[in-house]
Design a protein around this motif. Structure first.
Motif, mmCIF file in Angstrom:
data_model
loop_
_atom_site.group_PDB
_atom_site.id
_atom_site.type_symbol
_atom_site.label_atom_id
_atom_site.label_comp_id
_atom_site.label_asym_id
_atom_site.label_seq_id
_atom_site.Cartn_x
_atom_site.Cartn_y
_atom_site.Cartn_z
ATOM 1 N N SER A 77 -10.301 7.509 -4.549
ATOM 2 C CA SER A 77 -9.596 6.244 -4.306
ATOM 3 C C SER A 77 -10.329 5.095 -4.985
ATOM 4 O O SER A 77 -9.712 4.213 -5.589
ATOM 5 C CB SER A 77 -9.508 5.942 -2.813
ATOM 6 N N GLN A 122 -6.250 24.444 4.279
ATOM 7 C CA GLN A 122 -5.620 24.234 5.595
ATOM 8 C C GLN A 122 -4.706 25.399 5.954
ATOM 9 O O GLN A 122 -4.642 25.826 7.105
ATOM 10 C CB GLN A 122 -4.777 22.963 5.581
ATOM 11 N N ASN A 131 -15.545 2.062 4.069
ATOM 12 C CA ASN A 131 -16.172 2.209 2.764
ATOM 13 C C ASN A 131 -16.102 0.857 2.037
ATOM 14 O O ASN A 131 -15.032 0.401 1.627
ATOM 15 C CB ASN A 131 -15.456 3.292 1.961
ATOM 16 N N LEU A 184 -14.632 0.660 -1.624
ATOM 17 C CA LEU A 184 -13.174 0.770 -1.667
ATOM 18 C C LEU A 184 -12.533 -0.490 -1.081
ATOM 19 O O LEU A 184 -11.565 -1.025 -1.637
ATOM 20 C CB LEU A 184 -12.732 2.015 -0.881
ATOM 21 N N ARG A 224 -10.740 7.089 9.702
ATOM 22 C CA ARG A 224 -12.089 7.594 9.909
ATOM 23 C C ARG A 224 -13.060 6.408 9.885
ATOM 24 O O ARG A 224 -13.490 5.948 8.843
ATOM 25 C CB ARG A 224 -12.425 8.580 8.799
ATOM 26 N N ALA A 262 -7.541 9.901 4.505
ATOM 27 C CA ALA A 262 -7.752 11.116 3.716
ATOM 28 C C ALA A 262 -7.221 12.324 4.480
ATOM 29 O O ALA A 262 -7.170 13.422 3.953
ATOM 30 C CB ALA A 262 -9.241 11.288 3.431
ATOM 31 N N ASP A 311 -4.727 14.813 5.833
ATOM 32 C CA ASP A 311 -3.346 15.212 5.614
ATOM 33 C C ASP A 311 -3.097 16.604 6.166
ATOM 34 O O ASP A 311 -2.402 17.407 5.589
ATOM 35 C CB ASP A 311 -2.949 15.114 4.146
ATOM 36 N N GLY A 312 -3.716 16.884 7.303
ATOM 37 C CA GLY A 312 -3.431 18.150 7.980
ATOM 38 C C GLY A 312 -1.958 18.182 8.309
ATOM 39 O O GLY A 312 -1.292 17.150 8.309
ATOM 40 N N LEU A 313 -1.460 19.409 8.576
ATOM 41 C CA LEU A 313 -0.015 19.549 8.758
ATOM 42 C C LEU A 313 0.526 18.671 9.883
ATOM 43 O O LEU A 313 1.654 18.257 9.864
ATOM 44 C CB LEU A 313 0.328 21.014 9.023
ATOM 45 N N ARG A 352 0.114 13.586 9.824
ATOM 46 C CA ARG A 352 1.087 12.558 9.462
ATOM 47 C C ARG A 352 2.016 12.272 10.639
ATOM 48 O O ARG A 352 2.235 11.120 11.012
ATOM 49 C CB ARG A 352 1.893 13.055 8.261
ATOM 50 N N VAL A 353 2.498 13.367 11.252
ATOM 51 C CA VAL A 353 3.393 13.227 12.398
ATOM 52 C C VAL A 353 2.672 12.493 13.532
ATOM 53 O O VAL A 353 3.214 11.583 14.158
ATOM 54 C CB VAL A 353 3.857 14.621 12.878
ATOM 55 N N LEU A 382 -1.659 8.252 1.816
ATOM 56 C CA LEU A 382 -2.752 9.213 1.700
ATOM 57 C C LEU A 382 -3.686 8.820 0.554
ATOM 58 O O LEU A 382 -3.238 8.444 -0.525
ATOM 59 C CB LEU A 382 -2.147 10.595 1.448
ATOM 60 N N LYS A 383 -4.992 8.907 0.828
ATOM 61 C CA LYS A 383 -5.983 8.703 -0.233
ATOM 62 C C LYS A 383 -6.021 9.961 -1.089
ATOM 63 O O LYS A 383 -5.892 11.047 -0.549
ATOM 64 C CB LYS A 383 -7.375 8.498 0.382
ATOM 65 N N PRO A 384 -6.251 9.918 -2.362
ATOM 66 C CA PRO A 384 -6.354 8.711 -3.176
ATOM 67 C C PRO A 384 -4.968 8.135 -3.461
ATOM 68 O O PRO A 384 -4.024 8.874 -3.605
ATOM 69 C CB PRO A 384 -7.004 9.224 -4.447
ATOM 70 N N PHE A 385 -4.907 6.822 -3.536
ATOM 71 C CA PHE A 385 -3.622 6.162 -3.727
ATOM 72 C C PHE A 385 -3.741 5.255 -4.934
ATOM 73 O O PHE A 385 -4.845 4.964 -5.399
ATOM 74 C CB PHE A 385 -3.280 5.329 -2.494
ATOM 75 N N GLU A 386 -2.619 4.820 -5.436
ATOM 76 C CA GLU A 386 -2.664 3.845 -6.504
ATOM 77 C C GLU A 386 -2.383 2.488 -5.901
ATOM 78 O O GLU A 386 -1.523 2.352 -5.031
ATOM 79 C CB GLU A 386 -1.639 4.202 -7.574
ATOM 80 N N ILE A 387 -3.152 1.508 -6.331
ATOM 81 C CA ILE A 387 -3.076 0.173 -5.746
ATOM 82 C C ILE A 387 -1.647 -0.367 -5.740
ATOM 83 O O ILE A 387 -1.178 -0.885 -4.741
ATOM 84 C CB ILE A 387 -4.027 -0.797 -6.483
#
Lengths: 444, 228
Positions: free
Chosen positions: A257, A294, B9, B12, B53, B80, B82-84, B87-88, B100-105
């Motif tokens: 990131s 996972q 961080n 970031l 986190r 960061a 993204d376990g199944l 998100r839910v 989700l990281k990494p992302f675009e600004i």
């Protein structure tokens, strides 16, 4: 049925009953026989008591009236015979002139010899005994017999009646013990049944459940404790794997990131675009590797339900903007009512997403990637690209497979799809459509 | 418009802060859950960008803190994880979006703007894409400054498309937003309204286009529509 404790208890009790009655029957018979034998001996002794042998060896009998009556009465099959060593009948009741039971003449045992014979006149069974008497160097045998309706019958029937009563009590006792056993087992099994209900709720997302240990009988407790310990280890294993992927995700994605954000600060030029494209590719590989990790610990919960139609529409909505930017489109065709299956929505979403991303890469501009949902629990993704040669239909699902075209990818997307479908006990196949091809996922 | 950025961080956070400043936002940055709660107590924010986190607690606690105050400030989770189920879980705990990281600004900024464009939020009153502007108070649509006349239904459809500009508006979203629960839904009426709106936009020389995703819904985008 044989495996139920109840049946086992009945069978064991029935077996025990049979053995007890066997012993009882044997004892009854031997007691009756002993009584019988004693009766015969005293009958024979009576004969001996009134028997006289003079110096010349002449044998005489002087029975009192009662005995005389007994032996002259046909009823009861009473008989006696006094026999010398040569089997000559010296004296007998009712003109018997042959021995009541032949014995080896040279055999001179001192013990009484019991025998069974058949009355030649009536054909009835008769019981008898031979007493051996030595007098003045002469050997005599006194034989007496009686029929089966001898006077000891009374004693026999008392015994039999006693046995009957005893048998009834024993049968009752066995039945009561059986009932008590069944009730005890039922009671002891109750906590186990509760434990089974707990165990039924354990699945990958509920690994924290433990079987209740209170009220479990001490004999079964070690099993329950061992199961709980196994669950503990399992949960730790799953937990460690989850933590590892979560940590790995954090430690890989945060620097990516930062890198991405730094690149975004640069002014746009050719290098900038190349760097952006690199970072996208790298982020993608990292994401797929983490997904792959996972999925290693993914086990489908049998009660979980997913709607294929909703998944199709969600994936199309997510990737729609990207498709539009590329002058392509995404359609959802087939049934427009929910298709409910046993499945995990998030993972199936990922599988369809990967297929659609893949299809978007291959389908030409101004064409549409089609997601087709049908009521027979299939969801398919069709593109209008150049298709996949038949030999590669299996290979494409391998990790890091690459078709050597200019279209780049980490080669993990389709292996992830295969893994998810496998975890759902589903099936995936590729159908050639020319133009393009169709990936068909069938779920049970 | 002031945003709260909760990210431990520092590198970031600085980069994100710079980019957001560049996009016209004022950004307060904190690194822990405690600091985030303290800032939320003292200032009003148009939106919150939340890392999950964090060194002291799980970021979801901050989300809980906001929602427990019946505060509907849009919250965008930046993570960061993204376990199944992650998100839910995030969306179920009241987050408005999940990046989700990494992302675009640019992506992050677009998503924040989309959240702020929702009714009742900071950018919710005037919606804009390309040369098309929609004032949700006066319900006036202008194309390069020239007002155009639209029917009530066309206005409703356009508002929804603009609030989710560049994103798919599914048929069920139209049904949920445009029809009361007692209305008999006629799916045709959406298609008719879209058709008319498309014509109106085209006639007024708008540079935004309504794309149809068959069986899915529509996207209002500044990418020209090609006939398929």
């Amino acid at each position: 049925m044989v495996n139920t404790l109840f049946t086992r208890l009945i069978i064991t009790s029935f077996g025990a009953g049979l053995i007890i009655f066997g012993i009882l029957y044997y004892n009854l018979n031997s007691t009756i026989n002993t009584l019988h034998d004693r009766g015969l001996i005293s009958q024979a002794n009576d004969v001996v008591k009134f028997m006289k042998i003079d110096k010349a060896g002449l044998v005489t009998l002087h029975f009192p009236e009662e005995l005389d009556k007994t032996y002259s009465n046909q009823k009861g099959n009473f008989a006696y015979a006094i026999i010398d060593i040569n089997d000559n009948v010296l004296l007998s009741s009712r003109e018997i002139n042959t021995p009541l039971y032949s014995l080896n003449p040279h055999n001179k045992p001192s013990r009484p010899d019991y025998f069974q014979a058949t009355d030649p006149e009536t054909g009835n069974k008769i019981y008898g005994v031979t007493l051996h008497i030595d007098h003045n160097n002469q050997h005599y045998r006194v034989q007496v017999t009686q029929g089966s309706d001898h006077p000891d019958v009374l004693a026999d029937s008392i015994l039999e009646e006693f046995t009957e009563v005893t048998s009834f009590i024993i049968a009752l006792l066995i039945f009561v013990v059986l009932v008590i056993n069944v009730l005890t087992v039922r009671h002891a099994m109750k906590p186990l049944q509760i434990a089974s209900q707990y165990a039924a709720d354990i699945h990958p997302s509920r690994l924290d459940i433990r079987l209740p240990e209170d009220q479990i009988p001490i004999e079964i407790l070690p099993l329950v404790q061992a199961v709980n310990a196994a669950l503990e280890r399992l949960e730790k294993g799953f937990q460690m794997q989850r933590e590892f992927t979560a940590d790995a995700a954090h430690h890989l994605r945060t620097p990516l990131s930062i890198l991405s954000a730094r690149i975004d600060k640069l002014s746009a030029n050719q290098e900038f675009n190349a760097l952006k494209s690199d970072i996208r590719a790298m982020s993608r590989v990292v994401g797929q590797l983490l997904k792959d990790a996972q999925l290693e610990i993914f086990i489908l919960d049998k009660t979980e339900q997913a709607d294929l139609t909703a998944i199709g529409i969600d994936v199309a909505s997510e990737l729609g903007p990207i498709a539009i930017k590329q002058d392509k489109s995404i359609s959802v065709l087939g049934v427009d009512c929910p298709v409910i299956i046993n499945g995990n929505t998030e993972s199936l979403h990922l599988a369809v997403l990967n297929l659609v991303e893949n299809a978007l890469k291959h389908t030409p501009c101004k064409t549409s990637v089609e997601i087709i949902v049908s009521a027979d629990q299939t969801i398919s993704v069709r593109d209008y690209g150049s298709g996949i040669v038949l030999e590669d239909h299996v290979n494409v699902f391998q990790r890091f497979w690459c078709d050597n075209t200019e279209i780049s990818g980490a080669g993990l997307g389709l292996s992830i799809v295969a893994k998810i479908i496998e975890a759902h006990h589903g099936h995936i196949k590729i159908i050639d459509k020319s133009p393009g091809c169709e990936f068909v996922i069938t779920l049970p | 418009m002031k945003l709260l950025l909760v990210e431990d961080n520092l590198e970031l956070a600085d980069l994100v802060k710079d980019a957001l400043n560049g996009a016209g936002f004022i950004v307060d940055h904190v690194s822990t859950c405690d600091e985030a709660k303290a800032s939320l107590m003292t200032s009003n924010y148009s939106g919150v960008i939340l890392d999950l986190r964090l060194p002291d607690e799980d970021g979801l606690n901050v989300l809980g803190f906001i929602r427990n105050r019946s505060d509907s400030t849009p919250v965008l989770i930046l993570t960061a994880r993204d376990g199944l189920a992650d998100r839910v879980k995030g969306l179920n705990s009241g987050a408005d979006d999940y990046v989700l990281k990494p992302f675009e600004i640019e992506e992050l900024i677009a998503r924040i703007k989309a959240l702020l464009r929702r009714p009742g939020h900071a950018m919710g009153t005037v919606l804009k894409l390309g040369n098309t502007t929609f004032d949700t108070i006066s319900r006036q649509v202008t194309i390069t400054g020239n007002p155009i006349a639209l029917s009530r239904r066309e206005l409703d459809v356009l508002e929804l498309l603009l609030r989710r500009a560049q994103n798919v508006v599914t048929k069920s979203m139209f049904e949920d937003e445009l029809y009361g629960s007692n209305d008999i839904t006629i799916s045709n009426s959406i298609e008719v309204a879209i058709h008319r709106l498309r014509k109106s936009l085209n006639d007024a020389k708008a540079d935004v286009y309504i794309h149809t995703l068959r069986g899915v819904g529509y996207i209002l985008s500044d990418t020209p529509s090609s006939d398929m």
